[in-house]
Design a protein around this motif. Sequence first.
Motif, PDB file in Angstrom:
ATOM      1  N   LEU A 337       0.825  -1.220   0.000  1.00  0.00           N
ATOM      2  CA  LEU A 337       0.000   0.000   0.000  1.00  0.00           C
ATOM      3  C   LEU A 337       0.854   1.263   0.000  1.00  0.00           C
ATOM      4  CD1 LEU A 337      -2.946  -0.844   2.426  1.00  0.00           C
ATOM      5  CD2 LEU A 337      -2.631  -1.447   0.026  1.00  0.00           C
ATOM      6  N   ASP A 338       2.169   1.109  -0.001  1.00  0.00           N
ATOM      7  CA  ASP A 338       3.066   2.271   0.016  1.00  0.00           C
ATOM      8  C   ASP A 338       3.523   2.553  -1.421  1.00  0.00           C
ATOM      9  OD1 ASP A 338       5.122   4.080   0.175  1.00  0.00           O
ATOM     10  OD2 ASP A 338       6.254   3.002   1.719  1.00  0.00           O
ATOM     11  N   PRO A 339       3.020   3.625  -2.054  1.00  0.00           N
ATOM     12  CA  PRO A 339       3.341   3.861  -3.474  1.00  0.00           C
ATOM     13  C   PRO A 339       4.754   4.405  -3.710  1.00  0.00           C
ATOM     14  CG  PRO A 339       1.942   5.611  -2.641  1.00  0.00           C
ATOM     15  CD  PRO A 339       2.100   4.637  -1.516  1.00  0.00           C
ATOM     16  N   THR A 340       5.561   4.527  -2.636  1.00  0.00           N
ATOM     17  CA  THR A 340       6.962   4.906  -2.861  1.00  0.00           C
ATOM     18  C   THR A 340       7.839   3.653  -2.979  1.00  0.00           C
ATOM     19  OG1 THR A 340       7.541   5.062  -0.506  1.00  0.00           O
ATOM     20  CG2 THR A 340       6.646   7.051  -1.538  1.00  0.00           C
ATOM     21  N   LYS A 341       7.201   2.482  -2.962  1.00  0.00           N
ATOM     22  CA  LYS A 341       7.956   1.222  -3.035  1.00  0.00           C
ATOM     23  C   LYS A 341       7.598   0.443  -4.292  1.00  0.00           C
ATOM     24  CE  LYS A 341       9.643   1.679   1.219  1.00  0.00           C
ATOM     25  NZ  LYS A 341       8.656   2.284   2.024  1.00  0.00           N
ATOM     26  N   LEU A 342       8.598  -0.210  -4.849  1.00  0.00           N
ATOM     27  CA  LEU A 342       8.344  -1.126  -5.971  1.00  0.00           C
ATOM     28  C   LEU A 342       8.611  -2.547  -5.497  1.00  0.00           C
ATOM     29  CD1 LEU A 342      11.401  -2.071  -6.997  1.00  0.00           C
ATOM     30  CD2 LEU A 342      11.360   0.151  -8.089  1.00  0.00           C
ATOM     31  N   ILE A 343       8.139  -3.489  -6.274  1.00  0.00           N
ATOM     32  CA  ILE A 343       8.454  -4.897  -6.009  1.00  0.00           C
ATOM     33  C   ILE A 343       9.464  -5.314  -7.082  1.00  0.00           C
ATOM     34  CG2 ILE A 343       7.550  -7.248  -5.791  1.00  0.00           C
ATOM     35  CD1 ILE A 343       6.370  -5.331  -3.737  1.00  0.00           C
ATOM     36  N   ARG A 476      -5.180  10.591  11.985  1.00  0.00           N
ATOM     37  CA  ARG A 476      -4.365  11.108  10.877  1.00  0.00           C
ATOM     38  C   ARG A 476      -2.941  10.616  11.092  1.00  0.00           C
ATOM     39  NH1 ARG A 476      -7.117  14.848   7.897  1.00  0.00           N
ATOM     40  NH2 ARG A 476      -8.884  15.857   8.936  1.00  0.00           N
ATOM     41  N   ARG A 477      -2.630   9.451  10.587  1.00  0.00           N
ATOM     42  CA  ARG A 477      -1.354   8.831  10.874  1.00  0.00           C
ATOM     43  C   ARG A 477      -1.056   7.836   9.750  1.00  0.00           C
ATOM     44  NH1 ARG A 477       0.602   4.756  14.307  1.00  0.00           N
ATOM     45  NH2 ARG A 477      -1.453   3.858  14.609  1.00  0.00           N
ATOM     46  N   ALA A 478       0.239   7.662   9.440  1.00  0.00           N
ATOM     47  CA  ALA A 478       0.589   6.642   8.454  1.00  0.00           C
ATOM     48  C   ALA A 478       1.009   5.378   9.178  1.00  0.00           C
ATOM     49  CB  ALA A 478       1.733   7.140   7.581  1.00  0.00           C
ATOM     50  N   SER A 479       0.904   4.275   8.457  1.00  0.00           N
ATOM     51  CA  SER A 479       1.348   3.002   9.019  1.00  0.00           C
ATOM     52  C   SER A 479       2.863   3.076   9.259  1.00  0.00           C
ATOM     53  CB  SER A 479       1.006   1.920   8.001  1.00  0.00           C
ATOM     54  OG  SER A 479       1.825   0.822   8.155  1.00  0.00           O
ATOM     55  N   ALA A 480       3.339   2.403  10.318  1.00  0.00           N
ATOM     56  CA  ALA A 480       4.780   2.450  10.652  1.00  0.00           C
ATOM     57  C   ALA A 480       5.617   1.941   9.483  1.00  0.00           C
ATOM     58  CB  ALA A 480       5.036   1.625  11.906  1.00  0.00           C
ATOM     59  N   SER A 481       5.043   1.039   8.678  1.00  0.00           N
ATOM     60  CA  SER A 481       5.804   0.476   7.552  1.00  0.00           C
ATOM     61  C   SER A 481       6.104   1.539   6.488  1.00  0.00           C
ATOM     62  CB  SER A 481       5.024  -0.669   6.923  1.00  0.00           C
ATOM     63  OG  SER A 481       3.761  -0.178   6.524  1.00  0.00           O
ATOM     64  N   PHE A 482       5.455   2.692   6.565  1.00  0.00           N
ATOM     65  CA  PHE A 482       5.708   3.758   5.586  1.00  0.00           C
ATOM     66  C   PHE A 482       6.949   4.587   5.958  1.00  0.00           C
ATOM     67  CE2 PHE A 482       1.541   4.637   3.083  1.00  0.00           C
ATOM     68  CZ  PHE A 482       1.202   3.296   3.098  1.00  0.00           C
ATOM     69  N   ASP A 483       7.572   4.255   7.121  1.00  0.00           N
ATOM     70  CA  ASP A 483       8.661   5.105   7.610  1.00  0.00           C
ATOM     71  C   ASP A 483       9.984   4.917   6.865  1.00  0.00           C
ATOM     72  OD1 ASP A 483       6.972   6.168   9.405  1.00  0.00           O
ATOM     73  OD2 ASP A 483       7.707   5.031  11.148  1.00  0.00           O
ATOM     74  N   ASP A 484      10.163   3.794   6.212  1.00  0.00           N
ATOM     75  CA  ASP A 484      11.444   3.556   5.529  1.00  0.00           C
ATOM     76  C   ASP A 484      11.468   4.324   4.198  1.00  0.00           C
ATOM     77  OD1 ASP A 484      13.606   2.644   4.130  1.00  0.00           O
ATOM     78  OD2 ASP A 484      12.746   0.668   3.723  1.00  0.00           O
ATOM     79  N   HIS A 485      12.281   5.369   4.150  1.00  0.00           N
ATOM     80  CA  HIS A 485      12.315   6.229   2.961  1.00  0.00           C
ATOM     81  C   HIS A 485      13.572   6.041   2.118  1.00  0.00           C
ATOM     82  CE1 HIS A 485       9.545   9.236   5.322  1.00  0.00           C
ATOM     83  NE2 HIS A 485       8.943   8.113   4.989  1.00  0.00           N
ATOM     84  N   PHE A 486      14.511   5.217   2.588  1.00  0.00           N
ATOM     85  CA  PHE A 486      15.806   5.204   1.905  1.00  0.00           C
ATOM     86  C   PHE A 486      16.219   3.863   1.302  1.00  0.00           C
ATOM     87  CE2 PHE A 486      16.084   8.872   4.748  1.00  0.00           C
ATOM     88  CZ  PHE A 486      16.482   9.844   3.834  1.00  0.00           C
ATOM     89  N   SER A 487      15.717   2.755   1.850  1.00  0.00           N
ATOM     90  CA  SER A 487      16.291   1.481   1.403  1.00  0.00           C
ATOM     91  C   SER A 487      16.007   1.229  -0.077  1.00  0.00           C
ATOM     92  CB  SER A 487      15.800   0.320   2.265  1.00  0.00           C
ATOM     93  OG  SER A 487      14.411   0.186   2.123  1.00  0.00           O
ATOM     94  N   GLN A 488      14.827   1.642  -0.581  1.00  0.00           N
ATOM     95  CA  GLN A 488      14.567   1.394  -2.012  1.00  0.00           C
ATOM     96  C   GLN A 488      15.257   2.428  -2.896  1.00  0.00           C
ATOM     97  OE1 GLN A 488      10.868   0.151  -3.570  1.00  0.00           O
ATOM     98  NE2 GLN A 488      11.184  -1.827  -2.604  1.00  0.00           N
ATOM     99  N   ALA A 489      15.550   3.597  -2.353  1.00  0.00           N
ATOM    100  CA  ALA A 489      16.356   4.557  -3.117  1.00  0.00           C
ATOM    101  C   ALA A 489      17.741   3.956  -3.328  1.00  0.00           C
ATOM    102  CB  ALA A 489      16.451   5.877  -2.362  1.00  0.00           C
ATOM    103  N   PRO A 554      23.683   4.093   5.146  1.00  0.00           N
ATOM    104  CA  PRO A 554      22.842   3.443   4.137  1.00  0.00           C
ATOM    105  C   PRO A 554      22.386   2.069   4.632  1.00  0.00           C
ATOM    106  CG  PRO A 554      24.889   4.237   3.169  1.00  0.00           C
ATOM    107  CD  PRO A 554      25.021   4.418   4.643  1.00  0.00           C
ATOM    108  N   ALA A 555      21.150   1.686   4.256  1.00  0.00           N
ATOM    109  CA  ALA A 555      20.622   0.379   4.661  1.00  0.00           C
ATOM    110  C   ALA A 555      21.584  -0.710   4.203  1.00  0.00           C
ATOM    111  CB  ALA A 555      19.250   0.184   4.033  1.00  0.00           C
ATOM    112  N   ALA A 556      21.846  -1.670   5.094  1.00  0.00           N
ATOM    113  CA  ALA A 556      22.903  -2.645   4.826  1.00  0.00           C
ATOM    114  C   ALA A 556      22.449  -3.800   3.939  1.00  0.00           C
ATOM    115  CB  ALA A 556      23.424  -3.178   6.153  1.00  0.00           C
ATOM    116  N   ASP A 557      21.217  -4.258   4.096  1.00  0.00           N
ATOM    117  CA  ASP A 557      20.823  -5.528   3.476  1.00  0.00           C
ATOM    118  C   ASP A 557      19.985  -5.330   2.209  1.00  0.00           C
ATOM    119  OD1 ASP A 557      18.792  -4.364   4.761  1.00  0.00           O
ATOM    120  OD2 ASP A 557      17.985  -6.185   5.696  1.00  0.00           O
ATOM    121  N   VAL A 558      20.414  -4.419   1.343  1.00  0.00           N
ATOM    122  CA  VAL A 558      19.639  -4.163   0.123  1.00  0.00           C
ATOM    123  C   VAL A 558      20.235  -4.956  -1.038  1.00  0.00           C
ATOM    124  CG1 VAL A 558      18.941  -2.404  -1.528  1.00  0.00           C
ATOM    125  CG2 VAL A 558      18.990  -1.869   0.905  1.00  0.00           C
ATOM    126  N   THR A 559      19.376  -5.633  -1.780  1.00  0.00           N
ATOM    127  CA  THR A 559      19.834  -6.400  -2.936  1.00  0.00           C
ATOM    128  C   THR A 559      19.451  -5.651  -4.211  1.00  0.00           C
ATOM    129  OG1 THR A 559      19.253  -8.341  -1.658  1.00  0.00           O
ATOM    130  CG2 THR A 559      19.769  -8.705  -3.988  1.00  0.00           C
TER     131      THR A 559
END
Length: 715
Positions: A337-343, A476-489, A554-559
């Motif tokens: 549900l987070d449109p800043t993320k891709l699969i 008026r709050r976002a889900s905690a899972s929306f907090d990661d803004h950098f790992s997919q960048a 930077p996030a460590a475990d990004v593939t």
Amino acid sequence: MPSEENPFIPGKPASATPEFEEPQCPQGPLGSKPDQSGPRPTTPTGADSADGQTEQAQQGEYHTTAQGGRLPDTNHSLKAGARGPVLLQDHHLREKITHFDHERIPERVVHARGAAAHGTFVSYGTASTVTKAGFLQPEAETEVFTRFSTVVGSRGSPDVARDTRGFATKFYTSEGVFDLVGNNFPVFFIQDAMKFPDIVHAAKPHPDREIPQAQSAHDTFWDFVSLHTEATHHTMWQMSDRAIPRSLRMMEGFGVNTFRLENAAGETSLVKFHWKPENGVHSLLWEEAQLTNGFDPDFHRRDLADAIEAGAYPRWELGLQVMPDSEDETFEGIDLLDPTKLIPEELAPVTSVGMLTLDRNPENYFAETEQVAFHPGHLVPGIDVTNDPLLQGRLFSYLDTQMTRLGGPNFSELPINRPRCPVNDMFRDGMHQTAVHQGVAPYKPNSLDGGNPFSSKGEHALIDVPQPVAESVKERRASASFDDHFSQARLFWLSLTGIERQHLAEAFIFELGKCYEETIRQREVKNLAAIDRGLCETVAEGLGLDVPQTTEQPAADVTASPALSQISGRWPVAGRKVGLVASANTPIEQITVVRKAVGDVGMVPLLIAPRGGRLGEGNTAVAVERTYSTMRSVEFDAVVLAGGIETSTAIDVLISEAWRHLKPIATCDDAEHLLEEPGIGLDDPGIFCGGGPEEVTKQLIAALAEHRTWARAEM
Ligand code: HDD
């Protein structure tokens, strides 16, 4: 002074004889055909052109008033004498000018600049296991209209601005219209529609001077994205080569939001839509884009229309990434549900479900491309929305915006928006109502119209998927899972090749270098540290800033996801343009051979010569299509230099730019000497010399399949 005498041109009458004498129709009885020997419109245009309906906007051969009265003259207003005042009673003058005064409608608040085409979508049937949507069943064929757009610029802005591109397709299905309103990036700037006006205000020109036009290289844009770190992933795409496509035909498309699909058995899945271009995904280089915006601001629009006209129909496969409809609506830890993320495609492969072919240009820009109205809520049975908060806001916005843009609630009656299936909506009246509705009881239930229209509970009914709604509280709050803004960048950065990363870093340096406020530059550079230290250092150095001292790691475990890189493979070359430079001294056979080799693979040869006219004699003569003053390297994907050309500044510029922009260059005969002045080596990658014209042209065509001579970038 006698009224017949012209005071400025002695000997000429006051009303000079027009150079063009309009052919006059003989008077005939009403309904009779006039003499048809004069000039006539090449295509009879009308409302029917958009959808095959018979209603005509332009009928008959005579010029008339809007009320159908035949007009004898539309060049002179009705005056009290040839030099006297204009009479208020001149209805034709008032009607003509009043209509003209109201010819413009408000441009789209975003995506104002666009180009579109008609086509067909043919389903492979492979989606029938996940959706009951009729147009995705085996052998279904559906008429479509696709509009591409830039986001930020206004209607007259240049095509190749650094920007996200809209990719919106209207499917006129037998179950109603389905709109897939996507972009050429798989992610979005923001996670909640509430922020859409804010990001758009920040990206649009500054409100005081209204500059810059169609650009993100300015303070308010970078102020917003550096403060809203959820925009980081999208900003990485915006700084990448994806933001300056070579052609609209060479872009991927993405539905961005996750949709819920339902099959005939009532089973649901969560799905992301993809468009994969047959021509591959290719981009311009930044310098090339900047030159193109000046040389041909209509570059993309022209390219699309030219290719379709030439029969090089662009094609895209529609693909689905299908994920289980799990309770938490995540896949491999990624929130769907987070449109800043891709699969990543490596985790959920894209399954091809059909082919889109665009094969017909619009006949009238306003009626079709401008008046088309898309809406992510135009859905068909088997495709439903999710709770993505961005998508939920979109469901409101698109209908609302048409009220202003298209002047009321009846825009779905416009030919381009009309469904191609029966419509019986019980909506009545309103501005611009064109239908003459029958019956007296537009309400339900009724007994006066025999109960018509009837509710549909059957197979093709639009029944919402009975999705359970979590018990919760209003907040008026976002889900905690929306907090990661950098790992997919970071994921995107790691997925790019060296040259793509270099372009991306250079784009950051350019854009931030255009900001006046140093605090904004510093803030963004600090954000980059959370993506990649190397990127951060390169950009800081380019901007003359200190590398920020930050504990952000930077996030460590990004593939990496190699599918996100666009440099690989070989692609069809049809529709690409080759500049063939020649002169009056060039043997005509050379020109013929090169043109044939280029034309045989569906590419477009454009003959360039020092001046216009024709080269060669008699039957074999060839028209010059560009002169030294009307051509620029950016128009061509590759250049062939024929024999017999003299050195000149125009040719030096052409060759240097083509070389710098990694384009293949071939020489015939003595043309090698032209490479000396720009300092190009005969053995440089992508330089083809020494063979006959046919041989070097074929080598050049083979090289073009990789889009550019990437090896030259390493030099
Ligand atoms: Fe939007 C137009 C794509 C988020 C509000 N949008 C528009 C168009 C495209 C998109 C391709 C042009 C359609 C055309 O050619 O006419 N928009 C997207 C995507 C988004 C997105 C892929 C994120 C996933 N949009 C978005 C949000 C809002 C809007 C969050 C508002 C809450 N979009 C609009 C709009 C437009 C529009 C203001 C302008 C003109 C129009 O709709 O018809 O309603």
